[in-house]
Design a protein around this motif. Sequence first.
Motif, PDB file in Angstrom:
ATOM      1  N   CYS A 243      33.064  40.757  24.726  1.00 47.83           N
ATOM      2  CA  CYS A 243      33.169  41.179  26.120  1.00 47.83           C
ATOM      3  C   CYS A 243      32.360  42.446  26.325  1.00 47.83           C
ATOM      4  O   CYS A 243      32.301  43.308  25.452  1.00 47.83           O
ATOM      5  CB  CYS A 243      34.632  41.399  26.520  1.00 47.83           C
TER       6      CYS A 243
ATOM      7  N   LEU B 143      40.862  45.989  28.997  1.00 42.64           N
ATOM      8  CA  LEU B 143      42.208  45.488  28.739  1.00 42.64           C
ATOM      9  C   LEU B 143      42.591  45.708  27.274  1.00 42.64           C
ATOM     10  O   LEU B 143      43.698  46.157  26.967  1.00 42.64           O
ATOM     11  CB  LEU B 143      42.289  43.995  29.087  1.00 42.64           C
TER      12      LEU B 143
ATOM     13  N   GLY C 260      33.148  38.133  35.550  1.00 45.41           N
ATOM     14  CA  GLY C 260      34.392  37.713  34.916  1.00 45.41           C
ATOM     15  C   GLY C 260      35.409  38.832  34.801  1.00 45.41           C
ATOM     16  O   GLY C 260      35.289  39.904  35.402  1.00 45.41           O
ATOM     17  N   TYR C 261      36.436  38.578  34.004  1.00 47.00           N
ATOM     18  CA  TYR C 261      37.516  39.544  33.810  1.00 47.00           C
ATOM     19  C   TYR C 261      37.083  40.652  32.845  1.00 47.00           C
ATOM     20  O   TYR C 261      36.327  40.412  31.911  1.00 47.00           O
ATOM     21  CB  TYR C 261      38.767  38.849  33.272  1.00 47.00           C
ATOM     22  N   ASP C 262      37.599  41.838  33.064  1.00 45.09           N
ATOM     23  CA  ASP C 262      37.225  42.994  32.257  1.00 45.09           C
ATOM     24  C   ASP C 262      38.127  43.061  31.017  1.00 45.09           C
ATOM     25  O   ASP C 262      39.076  43.842  30.948  1.00 45.09           O
ATOM     26  CB  ASP C 262      37.351  44.274  33.091  1.00 45.09           C
ATOM     27  N   LEU C 263      37.803  42.223  30.032  1.00 40.89           N
ATOM     28  CA  LEU C 263      38.608  42.198  28.812  1.00 40.89           C
ATOM     29  C   LEU C 263      38.403  43.446  27.960  1.00 40.89           C
ATOM     30  O   LEU C 263      39.294  43.841  27.205  1.00 40.89           O
ATOM     31  CB  LEU C 263      38.271  40.944  27.994  1.00 40.89           C
TER      32      LEU C 263
ATOM     33  N   VAL D 160      49.878  38.197  29.337  1.00 37.56           N
ATOM     34  CA  VAL D 160      48.597  38.525  28.715  1.00 37.56           C
ATOM     35  C   VAL D 160      48.732  38.505  27.198  1.00 37.56           C
ATOM     36  O   VAL D 160      47.879  37.957  26.486  1.00 37.56           O
ATOM     37  CB  VAL D 160      48.095  39.905  29.198  1.00 37.56           C
TER      38      VAL D 160
END
Length: 460
Positions: A180, A196, A190-193, A441
């Motif tokens: 990521c 996270l 997309g998602y900010d993995l 999650v």
Amino acid sequence: MTALPAALDAELSALLGAEGWRTDEAARAAHGGDDSRRHALPDGVALPRDRAQVAAIVRACRPHHVPVVARGAGTGTAAGAVPFAGGVVVSFARMDRILAISPGDRCAVVEPGVPNAALQQALQPHGLFWAPDPSSAEHCTVGGNLACNAGGPRAVKYGATRDNVLGLVAVTGTGELIRCGGPWTQDATGYDLTHLIVGSEGTLALIVEATLRLLPRPVAQAGLRVFYRDAAAAAAAVARLMAQPQVPAMLEFMDRSAIALLRRNGSDVPEAGAMLLVEADGDHDILPLALQALAEAAQGEGLLDLDVAMDGAARDRLWAARRALSPALRGIAPGKINEDVVVPVSRIPDLVAAAEALSAQHALPIVVFGHAGNGNLHVNIMYHPEDAAESARAQAALEGLFAQVIALGGTLSGEHGIGVAKRDWMARAFDAPTLAAMRAVKAALDPDGILNPGKVLPPL
């Protein structure tokens, strides 16, 4: 004697060899604790050399439901790296390579076992630095910084770890590699993995590579030491200082008890209700103007005294009191509960008043200092661990502190993480739907719950 299944023991031994797979008592004991002073023995210690071995370790442990606990240098204070459920500790001591430094892209690619101090030294010839500077910077690793979103005094201007990471490669609880982010600063894909996983304390994935955001090293620094009548006057000054176009590079606070402690230990500080240490950085042309603006902002109601330090020796003397504070605490009592709570800057006086009230209520010294610019203060509850009554009062004071922080609209940790030390307070800090989202999650990335079990999230 290890409690691991024989088949798993044999598989990890074949994968890692004698140097990379340790089940002897000495190795297990050396990897069973951290700076929280809590300890539990793992069943084995894995020392992988590359990401493929990390993924293979997780895949091997998963069918046996054996816990996997990532470990850096063991400098954490929230027991986040303590293997309370046994299992396998994965030490990144042998994954300590700086893979690339790209001055043009202002980034570095590193493995998690790289010491923070070694990275900073490698960046010096390029005129760059990595912003996180926790108090353990001489010993901690980049992986540990990533795990707990470490900060330090420079975070007020340059941000904490999460603000200075561009991308990650990590191993999930299923043993899969995910990638990521990357060597860029703008990304809406997309998602900010990345952000996270940073700060998740090894509960979501094991970081095996990180792309770090680098900054130009300032060519000059100067500082102020400012004394105030009370914490309220200092907090008002913090608000003024943070409103300046030139954000302080550091902005540290000490309460009345911290100043009194320094005076008792011979430091050259006057009596005061609060003290701010302010530092500016930049080039030689801009720095004097920036320092003047900060000095003007520091002045106001309740000001007692203000010292300016422009050259290196003067700055060292100015910051000597801050560096002397933590060692001086041990002169009060051998036991220290050091909590890194955060409140809005405007509520700093309320937090200091609450600490003073808890000190009186429980008859224990409590010293408050820390990173005023972002409201991240270290509340130090001092006690004698061998005294059962004092230990009980210290725990009661800690519970009272957390309750006050939540009531003031604050949060439980700014840079130390949750681990197990604050885990059970998560249910007070977050409502049920929010905790349910966090658990979802966790289940998505670690469906069998083998990554650092029992940390961060409270039991259902």
